[in-house]
Structures are given as C-alpha cells and as structure tokens.
Design a protein around this motif. Structure first.
Motif, mmCIF file in Angstrom:
data_model
loop_
_atom_site.group_PDB
_atom_site.id
_atom_site.type_symbol
_atom_site.label_atom_id
_atom_site.label_comp_id
_atom_site.label_asym_id
_atom_site.label_seq_id
_atom_site.Cartn_x
_atom_site.Cartn_y
_atom_site.Cartn_z
ATOM 1 N N PRO A 4 -6.145 0.607 4.267
ATOM 2 C CA PRO A 4 -4.830 1.034 3.492
ATOM 3 C C PRO A 4 -5.427 1.597 1.992
ATOM 4 O O PRO A 4 -6.271 1.369 1.858
ATOM 5 C CB PRO A 4 -3.962 -0.132 3.115
ATOM 6 N N PRO A 47 0.858 -1.241 0.102
ATOM 7 C CA PRO A 47 0.010 0.029 -0.079
ATOM 8 C C PRO A 47 0.659 1.230 0.047
ATOM 9 O O PRO A 47 2.018 1.179 0.500
ATOM 10 C CB PRO A 47 -0.940 0.014 1.367
ATOM 11 N N HIS A 64 -4.106 2.007 -1.902
ATOM 12 C CA HIS A 64 -3.331 1.621 -3.012
ATOM 13 C C HIS A 64 -3.406 2.602 -4.034
ATOM 14 O O HIS A 64 -4.474 3.106 -4.458
ATOM 15 C CB HIS A 64 -3.650 0.038 -3.433
ATOM 16 N N GLN A 102 -10.612 2.937 -1.927
ATOM 17 C CA GLN A 102 -10.379 1.917 -0.842
ATOM 18 C C GLN A 102 -11.300 0.708 -0.561
ATOM 19 O O GLN A 102 -11.046 -0.345 -0.466
ATOM 20 C CB GLN A 102 -10.295 2.627 0.553
ATOM 21 N N TRP A 112 -0.258 4.028 1.428
ATOM 22 C CA TRP A 112 -0.666 4.531 2.747
ATOM 23 C C TRP A 112 -1.262 3.615 3.708
ATOM 24 O O TRP A 112 -2.201 2.669 3.190
ATOM 25 C CB TRP A 112 -1.160 5.778 2.696
ATOM 26 N N GLN A 113 -0.884 3.446 5.059
ATOM 27 C CA GLN A 113 -1.468 2.480 5.787
ATOM 28 C C GLN A 113 -1.788 3.265 7.071
ATOM 29 O O GLN A 113 -1.003 3.908 7.728
ATOM 30 C CB GLN A 113 -0.547 1.417 6.086
#
Length: 659
Positions: free
Chosen positions: A439, A10, A441, A446, A12-13
């Motif tokens: 997360p 990902p 991608h 999402q 961002w998590q």
C-alpha cells in the motif's frame, strides 16, 4: 492494537490481481522454489531474506534476469567489507550487450527502443535494431580512434537518442562514460571533465529550451581548449550547424553496418563516472561498475518499478543527473524509454503530462518540485490529458509532501500507484521507494529496497523504529562506488560515507522507518535544524510553508551562535503579487506552529528574490549556512555548481550585513 494506535488508512492499495501479476511476486515464488526464499510473508519476508542472505539473493537476481557472464564468478562476495566490497570476482560481462538484447528478438527488433520528444511534443521512435546498428557502428569508430577499455569518453549533450547511443557504444568498447547537460556553463563542465581527462568529447552545437535556441559553440570551443587529453571531438548538429574545424561529424561515425562487438570486462570494470553537486568544492567524481550497475538496475527497474517489454518509461531528467543513467537502464528490461528534451513547463505547466499522454507512458517519473508546482498552479492533468496508460507516478529529488500524494491521487487517477523514491547519485539507485505489491501512505516511501539493509540509527549507532535517525546501509550494494576518481588512498571516499560509523554507509539523510516498514525522509542531516535539543528536517518546514499560496519557495537554515544562542531564519520567495507584511508573517508562523511545533517557528522571515539550487535542482542549504557563519564566499560555495549566481550574491550580501 487500540484504535488510537491503528495505522492510518492507505491512500492506495494494490488489488489482489495486481499483486499476483507483479514481477516481484513472480520472482518471490520462483526464488522460493530455486533458492530457498520465503514463499509466505509477502514483500517483508522477501526483503528480510535479501539482506540476511545477500549472496543467494544476488545470485537469484542474476539468474532471474539471465545475466550473461562470459566467464563465471568464483563467488558472489569476495569481500563484504565496506568500503571495498568485491562483487562476483572472476566474472566478465558487458552492460551494453544486455541493454541491446531485445534487438536479438525478431518479433521485437522493429519496435521502438527509444521515443524522443522535443518541445513540439511529437514522438520520434528509434527501433531496437536501429539503436543496435548505430551502437555497433559508433563502437567500431571509437576503436578506430584508439579508444581502449578504461579510456574516458565524455558527452556535452541533452537528453537525445545520440546521448544513449554514445553511452552504449562507450560501454561496448569498455570505455568509461561521463556526461553533462548543455545548460551547464564551461566552468561547471570543466570542474567535472578535467578530473577524468576524457579522450573523446561528443557535443551539440546548442539546444532548444523554453521555445528558444541556445547556441553553445563558444562553450564547446572553450571545452576543446581546456581539455588537452582529447583525441577526437564529435559534432552533433542539433541546431543544424556544420561541424567546426577538426571535429568529426556524428552522421559519418554512425553510418556503418558493423557487427556489434561487446568487450567482455571484469564485473567491477568502470561503466561511468557521475558527479556530486559540488556545492562546497570540486564535485566528487563517483565511479560505478558495469556489473554492479547491471545487477542493481535489473533489480530496481525489473522488480521495484515492475517494468517489462510492454511498458514505456519516462523520467524528466537531463544528462547531468543520475536519473538519466537510470532511465537508460530501462532498456535492460526490454522497456521503451522516453527521452524528453525540453523545458518542464513549456509551453505550459502541464508539459510533462502532455509528453506522458503522447507517448502512452506507463511509468512517469518526475521531481517532487514539479508535482507541487502543478498543484500550486491548479493544474488538472487527469482531466486535461488522456493518462489512462499511466500505472505509476514516481517522484524523487526531494521528499514528496503528503499534499503532493493527495493531489496526484485526486488529479491524476484514484487508482494510481504513487512511488516516492529516495537514493542517491552515490549508488545511482534507490535505498527505499517503489514496491508494486504494497500500500501507499501519503508522505511515505513504501519500503526499503531489496538487498538494501536500510536502517535509521541514533547517534550511538543503535537502530530505531518510529523515531528519526541517520539513514544508514549496513550491507554492501553492488552499485556502491568502486572508488572516487583521483582518490588513490580512498580517503575521500571513506570520509564521505564511513567516517561517522566505520564499516557502515551513512548517507547524510534523516529518516524515520515506521513500524509498518515504510520510510519517511526528513531532509539532509548535515543541514538539520537543532532547536532546544530537538532535531528537525528542513523538508518538514518546506512542506508546511509552501502550502500557502503566497509562498513560491523557501529556504531555512539554523546557526549555532558564539554566545550559545541559535538563529533560525526562513527565507521566502513570494508568488507574484504577494507582499510579506505582518499578516503573512503571522500566517507563516501560525502554520508552522500548528502543523509542526512551536520549536519550528523561525526567528526571522526574510523575503528573497529566489532560492539557489544545485544544477540538478536541489536547494542549497549548507553553503548558505556557511555564508552566514562568516565563511568567505569562494570557500563556502563552488560558484560553478549553482543555478543562479545573482540569487546567491543576494544571500552573500545579507550575510555580510549581518556580520
């Protein structure tokens, strides 16, 4: 799972702390105790429950957000059939009452409900108590003018506090709001307002955009002449001119100190009329309900956008786009909303980032096109502006390409929640998009939203995963239209969404739902390119081609020819100084061949002076395709729905030459 099949990392998590603090997490824990929602399994389990048990889910939403029903409902869903689902029969309530509830809290009444920003970028606050006072005063005057529940009230207004006040006052009396931005010409406005026959028109004398004043007095005079049902015209002197003869003055109508009276209306009472782009005929006049919008927006803004009293919510929009209505609903969660009235690129490309900085915006919403323009211009918003308050950047209008995600991550903040969202004017909400606990991608939305049984279907109506299919919604949503205006037998409504799969909402987008539950949007299915039996979305081609610095914007269509052939031209609007020579043509074709497939390579690459858009900024593909199929221009496109008629005429001439 083998290494080759592993999910991509990902971009961002969310941290464990962020997940725990998210409102959707707290809602799930609470709903597990009170309503039997799954306590384990995170968002995926909550979503499954929300679509399997819609009556329980929507009851929980109403309870969690403390919706004030002045009379109780008999049941949640009287009828589940689409179209025509009946929500909360028997219930009465008022949208405006909920939007202004924060003014009842003495601790917050003097905090800003609205922050208005113009091209000087100097924020001007309107407090909760002042907004409530103005709404109460204006609602009293509307009643005195004879406005009754069900009457239509129209606004020819930019994104200014007066527009919010007028919408809420209309809702308070049970009227039906409808609005257009003042950059719409008279014909475009009349195509919309004449359908609904308003009794009141709120209008400015003009507006400021791009550092210039744009006078609208002649347009307003034409609207007054051509709308015979008007009983009153209210003048908002944005450019400082006196009210024209026969018009009432805004200041006079909002000067009073009346006690707010909120008409308690049935759950399915109309709140507003929104309009489709109307590229191929009169815009569809889409009617949505007070209760349906109230519940859907509480869920979307309070759970998906994770907004509350400490937040500041900015979306770059005009009053002619559903995102303005959605922005106003930020008031429901006690959130301060930022109203920017100005050009997205004045005095420079970073104008929207400057507004976010000045207002300490926490959720910044914009178009995917603006993000890509900033990337192409080499902007550095995180370096040049203090964006430390921004927790989330959300985009809509078109799919945000993977490169746009990475640019936001690199140039705004590496710990940035990037929410590409997709829905439609038709529901004034999102089918898929922001989830604060999941997360992100690159290139993906999402997840499907709560209460939305979003699926991708093949032509036989079977759900597919990790394959391209038609975007369908198999259960009713509260904000789905209660009807179209002037559609007495409901045939236009049915034909728009339910013709392909009876009883199931088909939206007209190609999507892929991944095995992880995320969603990829490929573009409109009615403008799908179908080459050698392989369907592809135009958005995929734009994303690849517009990475090239020489290409400012592009448009692609595919034409089935009478001899069984297929012609797929790519129209390119070049950046300043670029030349469409053989070398650039080769680079465009190579880019598409390598990044997409040899089947995607266009038959011709044609330079054009621009790309036509709807008035809300979406590329016009289907009408251009119709022109090249030989359809007469007046049948192929409604001229009042296009942002630049000179550009459209260029395509008309090209099509004529080809025939």
């Amino acid at each position: 799972m083998t290494a080759a099949a592993a999910s991509p990392a990902p971009l961002w998590q969310p941290t464990a702390d962020r997940i725990a603090a998210a409102r959707v997490t707290r809602f799930q824990t609470w709903a597990a105790e009170r309503y039997g929602a799954p306590a384990e399994g995170g968002y995926a389990a909550l979503h499954r429950w929300s679509v399997d048990e819609p009556e329980t889910f929507w009851t929980a939403v109403a309870d969690w957000f403390d919706v004030r029903f002045s009379t109780s409902y008999e049941r949640v869903l009287g009828d589940r059939t689409m179209p025509g689902a009946q929500w909360f029969p028997g219930a009465t309530l008022n949208y405006a009452e909920h939007a202004l509830r924060t003014a009842e809290d003495p601790a917050r009444a003097h905090e800003p409900a609205l922050l208005h920003v113009d091209e000087t970028h100097e924020p001007a606050p309107v407090s909760w108590s002042e907004l409530r006072r103005q709404v109460a005063a204006l609602a009293t005057e509307l009643r005195a003018l004879g406005v009754r529940p069900g009457d239509r009230v129209s606004g020819y207004l930019p994104n200014i506090p007066q527009a919010v006040t007028a919408l809420l006052a209309t809702a308070a009396v049970g009227g039906i709001w409808t609005s257009c931005a003042p950059d719409f010409g008279a014909r475009s406005v009349l195509d919309r307002f004449q359908q609904v026959e308003p009794v009141v028109l709120f209008t400015v004398d003009g507006y400021r955009y791009g550092g210039k004043e744009h006078d609208r007095t002649e347009t307003v005079a034409e609207l007054r002449r051509e709308l015979p049902t008007l009983r009153a015209v209210v003048h908002v002197p944005l450019l400082g001119t006196p009210a024209p003869e026969g018009a009432l003055d805004w200041a006079d109508l909002t000067a009073g100190d009346a006690v707010p009276v909120f008409e308690q209306v049935p759950f399915d009472h109309p709140l507003w009329v929104l309009y489709s782009s109307g590229t191929t005929g009169l815009p569809k006049a889409i009617v949505q309900s007070q209760g349906g919008i109230l519940l859907e927006h509480y869920k979307q803004i309070g759970l998906h956008c994770d907004l509350g009293p400490e937040d500041r919510f900015f979306w770059y929009t005009s009053t002619g786009w559903m995102m303005w209505n959605f922005l106003v609903s930020g008031l429901l969660t006690g959130t301060t909303i930022v109203l920017y009235d100005g050009s997205p690129g004045f005095p420079g490309i970073d104008a929207q980032w400057a507004v976010a900085e000045r207002t300490r915006t926490t959720l910044f919403g914009t178009s995917a096109a603006y993000v890509m323009a900033c990337r192409k211009a080499g902007a550095h918003p995180g370096r040049d502006h203090d964006l430390s308050a921004v927790k989330c950047v959300a985009t809509t209008g078109s799919p945000l390409p993977p490169g746009g995600f990475r640019w936001l991550h690199d140039e705004v903040a590496d710990d940035l929640w990037i929410a590409s969202v997709s829905g439609g004017t038709d529901v004034c909400s999102c089918f898929a998009g922001a989830v604060p606990t999941l997360p992100v991608h690159a290139g993906e939305l999402q997840a499907a939203c709560l209460g939305t049984d979003l699926q991708a279907w093949d032509p036989q109506g079977k759900p597919v995963i990790d394959e391209v299919g038609e975007l369908v919604v198999t259960n009713p949503m509260p904000s789905m239209p209660i009807r179209f205006w002037n559609d007495p037998d409901g045939s236009r409504y049915r034909d728009s969404y339910f013709e392909m799969f009876p009883g199931v909402w088909r939206h007209g987008d190609w999507i892929t739902i991944t095995g992880r539950g995320s969603v990829v949007i490929h573009g409109r299915s009615d403008s799908t390119l179908n080459r050698q039996g392989v369907r592809m979305g135009s958005a995929d081609i734009y994303e690849a081609v517009e990475r090239l610095p020489e290409i400012r914007e592009s448009l692609v269509i595919g034409l089935e020819e009478p001899d069984g052939g297929y012609w797929m031209p790519l129209f390119v609007h070049l950046a300043e100084g670029a030349v469409l020579d053989d070398a650039l043509r080769s680079r465009v074709k190579r880019t598409i061949r390598e990044q997409l497939s040899p089947r995607h390579v266009p038959d011709e690459i044609i330079e054009v002076p621009g790309v036509p858009h709807t008035l809300t900024g979406k590329r016009i593909e289907v009408p251009v395709k119709r022109l090249f199929q030989g359809t007469a221009p007046d049948k192929a496109v409604n001229a009042g729905s296009v942002d630049n008629l000179d550009v459209l005429r260029f395509y008309e001439n090209l099509a004529r030459e080809r025939h």
